[in-house]
Enzyme design. Structure first.
Site, PDB file in Angstrom:
ATOM      1  N   HIS A 130       6.537  26.531  19.579  1.00  0.00           N
ATOM      2  CA  HIS A 130       6.689  26.890  18.283  1.00  0.00           C
ATOM      3  C   HIS A 130       7.776  26.177  17.556  1.00  0.00           C
ATOM      4  O   HIS A 130       7.823  25.939  16.281  1.00  0.00           O
ATOM      5  CB  HIS A 130       7.137  28.490  17.871  1.00  0.00           C
ATOM      6  CG  HIS A 130       8.244  29.014  18.224  1.00  0.00           C
ATOM      7  ND1 HIS A 130       8.588  29.521  19.515  1.00  0.00           N
ATOM      8  CD2 HIS A 130       9.626  29.107  17.706  1.00  0.00           C
ATOM      9  CE1 HIS A 130       9.964  29.803  19.435  1.00  0.00           C
ATOM     10  NE2 HIS A 130      10.442  29.755  18.348  1.00  0.00           N
ATOM     11  N   ASP A 160       4.034  29.339  24.966  1.00  0.00           N
ATOM     12  CA  ASP A 160       4.891  28.704  24.019  1.00  0.00           C
ATOM     13  C   ASP A 160       5.781  27.707  24.826  1.00  0.00           C
ATOM     14  O   ASP A 160       7.057  27.819  24.615  1.00  0.00           O
ATOM     15  CB  ASP A 160       5.819  30.061  23.743  1.00  0.00           C
ATOM     16  CG  ASP A 160       6.528  29.475  22.280  1.00  0.00           C
ATOM     17  OD1 ASP A 160       6.010  28.389  21.695  1.00  0.00           O
ATOM     18  OD2 ASP A 160       7.373  30.293  21.971  1.00  0.00           O
ATOM     19  N   SER A 235      15.920  28.903  20.189  1.00  0.00           N
ATOM     20  CA  SER A 235      14.522  28.868  20.621  1.00  0.00           C
ATOM     21  C   SER A 235      14.215  27.504  21.579  1.00  0.00           C
ATOM     22  O   SER A 235      14.704  26.307  20.881  1.00  0.00           O
ATOM     23  CB  SER A 235      13.501  28.872  19.640  1.00  0.00           C
ATOM     24  OG  SER A 235      13.294  30.228  19.034  1.00  0.00           O
TER      25      SER A 235
END
Length: 391
Positions: A130, A160, A235
């Site tokens: 993402h 992911d 992230s």
């Protein structure tokens, strides 16, 4: 006749200005005495008036010289930190109002930022899918200030995980650990660029492992849960242990009153996906084609009382609700009302564990599934097919 005094100015006709009571008190406190007020005696043992810089305010012995650090967190961060990078992305999006009534350009650019870490000295690094999703430009910046243009080799939305490549040599590398050895209570250290603050380190403990219901449906990941502070921008950054090895990729947070929970993709899962991406540009996921339901004793009693199609044992487990026509499950003989007990030799207790066990298999290769059907138990052999990729 009054004599004139040229050196004395004539009186001014204004009210005299008196200092306020607060100012008088302040003057008294600051001066110590005024107009005959008694001076407080010096405290015994304290020196009298001395020149500034000569007054001792402490008689503690001097501190010993600093010794080399034995802080495990410091040592771990020093091992991994140089390989943690900032990833800046640019995404071109269509403005639906572009060109209409002068409301901006047709194509607009959106900026994004995340983290990643280098796993190969020739410029291969891991991050979240993402973070780089839809990016037209990717920039990778190292802690030492070097910056490179990155190319996304591939990404996998189901886990992911994404792999980015930069053209470079002799880059610092983050050593990878073994996430199967992670245990609750161990140190957990997150490194990344939260909220645009580069090279931020936070620490906590491993709160739980094998969290299959942490992020949402469709995620084939047994997440590592930690209480280390993680925020947007973390992230794709590494979660490391106290030995300076990467055990996970920070990927999601869940806010809660008083504290937040964060979740990381186990590094063993990430390595498996990344290897496929580097080899062929995408990750392959097997599937068998069933719809499952978590079974409880109460649900089994309700099913047994309301239908004649199934007679289920009143236990906790996983029951097959539907089988897709022509799927590997149908071809292998799996039927509705079957209670799945093992997949690939692994005991399963809920639908997520069945999915994870299937994902450990290989497309087209035999996969043993043990089911309870009626009063007996049987072993079926399924050959998983490749799950269609999301374009």
């Amino acid at each position: 006749m009054a004599q004139s005094h040229p050196d004395v100015p004539p009186p001014m006709h204004r009210r005299p200005h008196w200092p306020s009571a607060g100012l008088i008190a302040s003057l008294l406190l600051l001066s110590g005495c005024a107009n005959g007020l008694p001076r407080l005696p010096d405290l015994p043992g304290l020196p009298g008036r001395q020149e500034r810089g000569n007054v001792r305010i402490s008689d503690a012995p001097p501190a010993p010289p600093l010794q080399p650090s034995n802080n495990v967190i410091v040592d771990a961060v020093e091992k991994v930190g140089p390989a943690v990078v900032r990833i800046d992305t640019t995404k071109r999006v269509i403005n639906p109002l572009g060109g209409l009534f002068g409301r901006g350009p047709t194509i607009q650019q959106q900026q994004g930022q995340g983290s990643g870490f280098i796993t190969r000295s020739d410029g291969v690094l891991l991050t979240n899918a993402h973070v780089v999703e839809g990016a037209s430009e990717v920039s990778v910046t190292l802690p030492d200030g070097r910056s490179f243009t990155g190319k996304v080799l591939g990404s996998d939305p189901l886990t992911d995980v994404a792999v980015v490549k930069v053209v470079a040599t002799d880059l610092p590398v983050a050593p990878l650990g073994d996430s199967t050895r992670v245990r609750p209570g161990e140190w957990a250290i997150a490194i990344g660029n939260p909220l645009g603050l580069d090279n931020t380190v936070t620490a906590g403990i491993i709160s739980a492992i094998q969290r299959t219901n942490a992020v949402g449906e469709g995620q084939r990941v047994p997440y590592i849960q930690t209480d280390a502070a993680v925020n947007p921008g973390n992230s794709g950054g590494p979660l490391i242990n106290d030995r300076g090895k990467v055990i996970g990729i920070n990927t999601a947070i869940r806010q809660a009153p008083g504290a937040g929970l964060s979740f990381a993709i186990p590094i063993n899962v990430a390595k498996q996906i990344a290897a496929q991406i580097v080899e062929r540009g995408y990750a392959s996921h097997p599937y068998i084609g069933v719809r499952l339901q978590a079974l409880t004793p109460q649900l089994a009693r309700e099913i047994n009382a309301t239908t004649d199609e199934c007679t289920l044992p009143e236990v906790n487990g996983v029951v097959v609700v539907d089988v897709m026509r022509g799927s590997p499950a149908a071809q292998g003989g799996l039927k509705p009302c079957d209670l799945i007990e093992k997949v690939g030799g692994r005991g399963v207790r809920n639908p997520s564990e069945v999915q994870l066990a299937v994902d450990q298999g290989r497309v087209g290769e035999p996969l043993a599934v043990v089911v309870r059907r009626g009063s007996g138990t049987t072993t079926l052999t399924l050959r998983p097919a490749e799950l269609p990729r999301q374009e």
